[in-house]
Design an enzyme around this catalytic site. Structure first.
Site, PDB file in Angstrom:
ATOM      1  N   ASP A 100       0.838  -1.197   0.000  1.00 28.21           N
ATOM      2  CA  ASP A 100       0.000   0.000   0.000  1.00 28.21           C
ATOM      3  C   ASP A 100       0.881   1.258   0.000  1.00 28.21           C
ATOM      4  O   ASP A 100       0.706   2.160   0.829  1.00 28.21           O
ATOM      5  CB  ASP A 100      -0.955  -0.014   1.212  1.00 28.21           C
TER       6      ASP A 100
ATOM      7  N   GLN B 234      -3.313  -5.503   5.710  1.00 32.56           N
ATOM      8  CA  GLN B 234      -3.087  -4.474   6.736  1.00 32.56           C
ATOM      9  C   GLN B 234      -3.973  -4.793   7.939  1.00 32.56           C
ATOM     10  O   GLN B 234      -5.188  -4.562   7.902  1.00 32.56           O
ATOM     11  CB  GLN B 234      -3.417  -3.080   6.175  1.00 32.56           C
TER      12      GLN B 234
ATOM     13  N   ASP C  61      -0.877   8.549  10.426  1.00 35.71           N
ATOM     14  CA  ASP C  61      -1.693   8.042   9.334  1.00 35.71           C
ATOM     15  C   ASP C  61      -3.031   7.516   9.865  1.00 35.71           C
ATOM     16  O   ASP C  61      -3.075   6.798  10.873  1.00 35.71           O
ATOM     17  CB  ASP C  61      -0.917   6.901   8.646  1.00 35.71           C
TER      18      ASP C  61
ATOM     19  N   GLU D 143      -3.739  12.794   9.997  1.00 41.81           N
ATOM     20  CA  GLU D 143      -4.277  12.635   8.641  1.00 41.81           C
ATOM     21  C   GLU D 143      -5.714  12.107   8.736  1.00 41.81           C
ATOM     22  O   GLU D 143      -5.974  10.935   8.517  1.00 41.81           O
ATOM     23  CB  GLU D 143      -3.390  11.674   7.828  1.00 41.81           C
TER      24      GLU D 143
ATOM     25  N   HIS E 289      -1.005  11.966  -2.727  1.00 40.05           N
ATOM     26  CA  HIS E 289      -0.851  10.604  -3.252  1.00 40.05           C
ATOM     27  C   HIS E 289      -2.178   9.832  -3.217  1.00 40.05           C
ATOM     28  O   HIS E 289      -2.287   8.768  -3.820  1.00 40.05           O
ATOM     29  CB  HIS E 289       0.199   9.853  -2.444  1.00 40.05           C
ATOM     30  N   ASP E 290      -3.154  10.364  -2.486  1.00 45.12           N
ATOM     31  CA  ASP E 290      -4.440   9.663  -2.367  1.00 45.12           C
ATOM     32  C   ASP E 290      -5.465  10.214  -3.356  1.00 45.12           C
ATOM     33  O   ASP E 290      -5.207  11.159  -4.091  1.00 45.12           O
ATOM     34  CB  ASP E 290      -4.955   9.774  -0.931  1.00 45.12           C
TER      35      ASP E 290
ATOM     36  N   ARG F  60      -4.754   4.631  -7.665  1.00 43.46           N
ATOM     37  CA  ARG F  60      -4.067   5.814  -7.129  1.00 43.46           C
ATOM     38  C   ARG F  60      -2.639   5.907  -7.679  1.00 43.46           C
ATOM     39  O   ARG F  60      -2.032   6.970  -7.660  1.00 43.46           O
ATOM     40  CB  ARG F  60      -4.033   5.769  -5.592  1.00 43.46           C
TER      41      ARG F  60
HETATM   42  C1  GLC Z   1      -3.786   6.843   4.592  1.00 47.69           C
HETATM   43  C2  GLC Z   1      -2.806   6.935   3.446  1.00 47.69           C
HETATM   44  C3  GLC Z   1      -3.256   6.025   2.345  1.00 47.69           C
HETATM   45  C4  GLC Z   1      -3.315   4.611   2.868  1.00 47.69           C
HETATM   46  C5  GLC Z   1      -4.174   4.521   4.126  1.00 47.69           C
HETATM   47  C6  GLC Z   1      -3.982   3.223   4.824  1.00 47.69           C
HETATM   48  O1  GLC Z   1      -5.024   7.317   4.254  1.00 47.69           O
HETATM   49  O2  GLC Z   1      -2.695   8.260   3.013  1.00 47.69           O
HETATM   50  O3  GLC Z   1      -2.418   6.104   1.227  1.00 47.69           O
HETATM   51  O4  GLC Z   1      -3.832   3.758   1.886  1.00 47.69           O
HETATM   52  O5  GLC Z   1      -3.850   5.524   5.053  1.00 47.69           O
HETATM   53  O6  GLC Z   1      -2.760   3.196   5.514  1.00 47.69           O
END
Ligand code: GLC
Length: 648
Positions: A139, A250, A282, A324, A393-394, A518
């Site tokens: 990821d 994850q 994150d 974030e 990046h998202d 993405r």
């Molecule tokens: C955050 C990151 C994203 C990732 C997600 C899971 O939102 O910016 O890229 O996929 O977390 O870790």
């Protein structure tokens, strides 16, 4: 544990570790000053557990050890930052987010790229995840298998330290991520859990059967409905179900277990002591789960962040915290802390609502939704700040509130459909070439992928070799970027956007990436193309120079620092949105035309200063404008913006 007991434990632990006398006075003061809050937050989460006190004591020791491990140079840097007050409010900070491998190949090549970044005006780097993560299930590095080991894809730990040294020598700042919500299923904790170790199985949410997962899933929105549907996966090795809100590789950490909290806090201090200036936490919205809820934005998630913040404030105070939280607008605001703990949670948050609203305005040519939402966005507490950005990046989510869409007269359903079609490449008449991401047919939700340039039409116009339309795309890029840069907060550029990189479809050939579009907006930098920014007339030159100019304006005027000194203007024109930045007697009007047509703006917007002056300077090119002299209106070309300082 009583307060008295708490203080005596701290005193004893400090003495044992030699933390006494003048040299440590300031730290001891900070510790004593914050200990009650730390205790309160910890107890709020864990007081019902029998081992609560013993783990709290371990946390107190961890704080002292982390303080002791902090390099004297970083302690000096902490002091310098503290002298500046909230250093991250400065107008001089300009960030860029980049993947080291895609930008420069390896960490060791990064120092040689810093001049290029400085030329643009960037002095703050967000290095996308660098720590070990399995290449085929990473990821983009957000599935961490080792929080303390730089992935060999990027180079060595020594290369990282050298880069950091180069950054600090140039007075540049660094941000890295800590992924707190989950680990990779190949992290050693997960591996031990798979091998049947119950201590580590308790680090995750594991279940014998689907009973609880089924119940929980009825309330939990899916994050990646296409590539990783549901919120639980079956692990064959463990023969159990495990919570995996993002991808199935994850695994969500179980923060109801204080051992997890302590382990993550230890990682946070590890990063702080690498000299990181801002730590990007994150996905913090997800860190606490509870049956019967969406498992997002729960009060305990805030308590954990407040606990991280206070611990950092004691041991490593120079490191600011960015949360974030890409969630609903009113929810984002809570990550700055609420009530008595306002300003005691995240120092910085992403202005995701504003970002999405700028894309809304571009697609609709109507800025009223953006203006309406400021009611929420302006509630940011003084002393905290935003990361303002146009792309990252998202994907782009359209999570703004229905009520404001209705207030400006649109149907929320049709409005979002239109935006998805326009930006997501579903409308043949649209200049944008993006794609839909995370399409969920059950809820009709979808987000949008695509580079800034492709979404602004550059991909299509270059293909058509339409010179005029190419310029229009560039004008759109610069309009959006200027809007982000001149707001209150830290501008965060995304690498490649400074040159107009269009979508890269090569990810489709890589099985580790092809399921995630993405990657289309995460370019591999071609430094020959980058060289073109020096050649007048090229697209790269026009985009680079335009952006450089706006960044330079921001950096050279303190009025653009974030003192919550921003006031939105009533433009009486749906396509023009604007705000005023004021500091002492400096007034700067930032005005943006989101229309492909020429627009007129009445001089009413300048009424507040009109008694003092009628003279304005356009900071973009130093031209002079006299309010009300030649025309009744200020004239905007398609997608033009102005940065007008009143000559007082
Ligand atoms: C955050 C990151 C994203 C990732 C997600 C899971 O939102 O910016 O890229 O996929 O977390 O870790």
């Amino acid at each position: 544990m009583t307060n008295q007991e708490l203080f005596s434990i701290i005193r004893k632990a400090c003495l044992e570790k030699g933390v006494k006398g003048k040299a440590h006075q300031v730290f001891i003061g900070r510790f004593i000053g914050h200990a009650n809050l730390l205790h309160y937050l910890f107890s709020k989460l864990y007081s019902k557990r029998a081992d609560s006190d013993s783990i709290l004591i371990e946390v107190l020791h961890l704080i002292i050890d982390s303080y002791l491990e902090r390099h004297p140079n970083f302690k000096k840097r902490d002091n310098k930052k503290q002298e500046k007050g909230n250093w991250f409010l400065s107008n001089e900070l300009v960030g860029m987010s980049l993947y080291v491998d895609r930008f420069a190949g390896k960490l060791k090549n990064m120092p040689s790229k810093l001049n290029y970044l400085e030329e643009l005006g960037v002095n703050f780097l967000h290095l996308m995840p660098l720590f070990e993560s399995p290449e085929d299930a990473s990821d983009g590095g957000y599935a961490v298998s080792n929080y303390r080991k730089i992935d060999k894809r990027f180079g060595s730990f020594n290369d990282f330290k050298l880069l950091q040294h180069s950054l600090q020598e140039k007075n540049m700042y660094m941000m890295i991520d800590i992924v707190v919500n989950h680990t990779s299923n190949q992290h050693e904790w997960a591996k031990k859990a798979q091998a049947g170790d119950s201590y580590y199985q308790d680090f995750y949410y594991t279940y014998e059967d689907r009973k609880i997962p089924n119940q929980m899933e009825t309330f939990m929105p899916e994050v990646f409905p296409e590539s990783s549907p549901g919120s639980f996966s079956f692990d064959e090795k463990m023969n159990k179900w495990v919570m995996s809100v993002f991808h199935n590789y994850q695994w969500d950490l179980n923060f109801t277990n204080p051992h997890v909290l302590k382990a993550m806090l230890s990682n946070i201090f590890y990063y702080a002591n690498l000299g990181v200036d801002i730590l990007r936490i994150d996905a913090p919205a997800f860190i606490w789960k509870q049956m019967g809820t969406t498992c997002q934005n729960l009060p305990e998630a805030h308590t954990i962040l407040q606990l991280f913040k206070v611990a950092v404030e004691i041991a490593t105070p120079g490191m600011a915290i960015l949360g974030e939280a890409i969630v609903a607008p009113r929810q984002i605001m809570k990550y700055f802390g609420t009530g008595y703990l306002t300003n005691h949670e995240c120092d910085i948050a992403y202005n995701a609502t504003q970002m999405a609203l700028q894309w809304d305005a571009l697609a609709t040519t109507d800025t009223r939704n953006m203006l309406a939402n400021q009611e929420i966005i302006l509630q940011k507490p003084f002393g905290t700040t935003w990361i303002n950005y146009t792309r990252c990046h998202d994907d782009i989510g359209l999570g703004f509130e229905d009520a404001f869409i209705e207030q400006v007269g649109f149907s929320p359903y049709h409005h979002r459909e239109y935006l998805k079609n326009y930006l997501g490449g579903r409308l043949t008449t649209s200049p944008s070439s993006g794609d839909l991401f995370g399409v969920n047919p059950a809820t009709n939700d979808a987000r949008i992928s695509g580079t800034l340039a492709s979404l602004c039409g550059l991909e299509k116009t270059i293909k058509k070799k339409d010179t005029k339309a190419i310029q229009t795309s560039i004008d759109k890029i610069l309009l959006l970027q200027a809007n982000s840069v001149l707001l209150n907060g830290i501008p965060m550029l995304f690498y490649g956007d400074e040159l107009g990189y269009t979508n890269d479809y090569s990810y489709l050939k890589d099985p580790g990436k092809s399921y995630d579009n993405r990657w289309m907006h995460r370019p591999i930098i071609d430094w020959k193309k980058n060289e073109k920014h020096k050649k007048k007339g090229t697209v790269e030159h026009r985009v680079f120079k335009g952006l450089q100019n706006v960044l330079h304006i921001r950096k050279s005027h303190e009025v653009f620092a974030d003192y919550n000194n921003l006031e939105w203007l009533e433009s009486h024109n749906r396509s023009i949105v604007g705000f005023k930045r004021v500091l002492n007697n400096t007034h700067v009007f930032c005005l943006f035309n989101y229309s492909p047509e020429q627009q007129l703006l009445t001089y009413y917007v300048f009424d507040a200063i009109r008694e003092q002056t009628t003279q304005l300077v356009n900071l973009l090119d130093d031209s002079q404008i006299t309010i009300g002299k030649d025309y009744e209106h200020l004239i905007f070309k398609p997608y033009q913006f102005y940065v007008l300082q009143a000559k007082i």
